[in-house]
Design an enzyme around this catalytic site. Structure first.
Site, PDB file in Angstrom:
ATOM      1  N   GLY A 219      -2.909 -11.282   4.441  1.00 40.86           N
ATOM      2  CA  GLY A 219      -2.833  -9.651   4.202  1.00 40.86           C
ATOM      3  C   GLY A 219      -4.098  -9.436   3.738  1.00 40.86           C
ATOM      4  O   GLY A 219      -5.262 -10.165   4.092  1.00 40.86           O
ATOM      5  N   SER A 220      -4.075  -8.397   2.777  1.00 40.19           N
ATOM      6  CA  SER A 220      -5.488  -7.877   2.545  1.00 40.19           C
ATOM      7  C   SER A 220      -6.465  -8.719   1.459  1.00 40.19           C
ATOM      8  O   SER A 220      -7.550  -8.358   1.164  1.00 40.19           O
ATOM      9  CB  SER A 220      -5.054  -6.587   1.789  1.00 40.19           C
ATOM     10  OG  SER A 220      -4.578  -5.340   2.789  1.00 40.19           O
TER      11      SER A 220
END
Length: 490
Positions: A219-220
């Protein structure tokens, strides 16, 4: 000698020669195969005839031994076994061994060739044979904070913590876990415990070392890698300059707009602001414009696409080499085919905190003889340089903004400089399952050094979907691990 007797003598001589050849074949050529044969019970009896050496953390043994009835005199015991299982692995009279217990078996049993001279002296003096010790790099307080944080959270997950300047692994926790003591023997209770731990009987798979062997979409948190690529390849040089980032932004070759989470405004924001509020559009566009080759180069400098040996083998994290522009965009925000182990994602902030130099992660500090003489010492080893010192310091400044005034606020430690990045990664077909919550970070000591970098991932199938975030679930665990390391340095 008459002819019949001569024939008999020749025949008997051939039989004796055949016997000698066979005996030498078994004694010398096949000796190692026979010695290691799983059906050779005498080898197993000899292996458990003496106490096994210990695995050491903070100068204290986290393993032990107990006497048993039957052919096997000793079996392994563990202290806080479930907490330490991702480090020690297990050794079982019935099921063999894995991880450190297997890799360093020669030292622990006393059978390593490097102990031959000592074993010979012990035999001549009548002293019982002993195993040596494996001294780890682990920090007991950090491991406890990691394991208890995961346990309190209640879902599945893992934590990895590294000392950036050396690569020493300080914590390696996985949850749910298991107590290796329950399968150390060869009795009925051990067999029952073993069966209960198998994935086919327990979907939570407690024997899976999630910190080293499971790969997740990061993810981020992967935006730190993308920011590093942007700085290293000269796409942006000043963290505070405006980026060329429209909102909405349509991925190349598609009619699909890359969405941002929530109502954040990402149009033409600076690189610092994009990391602070976690803009998908900014980092997706950066990755797409840098292209697959440059993004791949940076990812691999951080350790992607290679197994690590700590000495326990880790699964290779993944960044693909054959993606189109829109796929690179998705991969640059930690989705699509991008996948990483928690150890890998601890290596990312470790390299940033170490001014751009990534050290090879390791968990065995030294191997000791039974008299605690050092047999082998691990020296820190540089793995790569993902960033120049100048760009690493720029990225540190950006990550510190994330914690000071962004999505990573739950990792703040009073009086301590902390850099971090949150992440919430899609899980399941069309993101149908609860997402993974990530947090990666580092903390600086009073002297400006960075003694710890951490990665935390949480899989919580029972949480309310809207309550899942890296800052909410994972950051508090990272904070407690960093605090434990900082406290141990005082």
């Amino acid at each position: 000698m008459n002819k019949p007797l001569r024939r008999i003598a020749i025949f008997c001589g051939l039989l004796i020669l055949t016997l000698l050849v066979r005996d030498n074949w078994l004694q010398y050529v096949k000796a190692d195969d026979l010695k290691d044969d799983e059906h050779n019970r005498r080898v197993a009896i000899e292996r458990y005839a003496t106490p096994r050496g210990d695995i050491i953390v903070d100068g204290k043994a986290i393993t032990g031994h107990a006497t048993t009835d039957g052919d096997f005199k000793y079996k392994r015991t563990y202290k806080n076994g479930a907490m330490w299982a991702p480090v020690t692995g297990f050794v079982s009279q019935a099921y063999g061994a894995n991880q450190l217990e297997s890799i360093e078996d020669g030292i622990l049993t006393g059978n390593d060739d490097r102990l031959f001279f000592r074993n010979t002296l012990d035999m001549l003096t009548g002293k019982n044979k002993e195993g040596g010790n494996v001294v780890t790099t682990l920090n007991g307080a950090a491991q406890k904070a990691a394991y208890e944080g995961l346990k309190k959270q209640g879902g599945k997950g893992a934590v990895a913590a590294i000392e950036p300047s050396t690569g020493k692994i300080l914590a390696l926790a996985s949850y749910p876990s298991y107590d290796p003591s329950t399968i150390a023997g060869d009795g009925k209770s051990d067999a029952e415990a073993w069966n209960k731990l198998q994935k086919k009987n327990n979907p939570d798979d407690p024997m899976l070392n999630r910190a080293l062997r499971e790969v997740y979409p990061p993810g981020s948190t992967f935006k730190v890698v993308t920011a590093a690529a942007a700085l290293e390849h000269g796409k942006y040089t000043d963290p505070d300059e405006k980026t060329d980032s429209p909102q909405p932004w349509t991925m190349p070759g598609t009619t699909t707009e890359l969405p941002n989470e929530g109502n954040i405004q990402c149009e033409n924001v600076s690189l610092r602001e994009a990391l602070r509020i976690s803009c998908n559009t900014v980092f997706g566009k950066i990755g797409s414009e840098l292209g697959n080759d440059k993004m791949l180069e940076t990812a691999e400098k951080f350790g992607f696409n290679e197994e690590q040996f700590t000495p326990v083998r880790t699964s290779a994290s993944v960044f693909s080499d054959d993606m189109n522009e829109s796929q690179v965009a998705l991969s640059s925000i930690g989705q699509f085919n991008t996948a990483a182990t928690p150890l890998q994602m601890a290596m990312v902030p470790a390299a940033v905190a170490n001014n751009g130099t990534l050290m090879k992660p390791y968990m065995v500090d030294e191997l000791q003889a039974p008299n605690v003489d050092t047999i082998e010492k691990t020296d820190p080893e540089e793995l790569s340089k993902p960033l120049s010192p100048e760009n690493a310091q720029k990225l540190q400044s950006m990550m510190e903004t994330v914690v000071e005034d962004g999505t990573g606020a739950n990792a703040k430690i009073p009086g301590v400089t902390v850099g971090g990045k949150t992440g919430t990664a899609q899980h399941g077909v069309e993101n149908s399952e609860n997402p993974y919550a990530w947090f990666i970070s580092y903390a600086k000591a009073e002297d400006g050094s960075s003694p710890v970098a951490v990665a935390v991932v949480i899989e919580d199938e029972d949480a309310v979907r809207d309550d899942i975030s890296g800052g909410g679930l994972a950051a508090p665990i990272a904070k407690s691990v960093m605090q434990a390391v900082l406290d141990s340095k005082k």
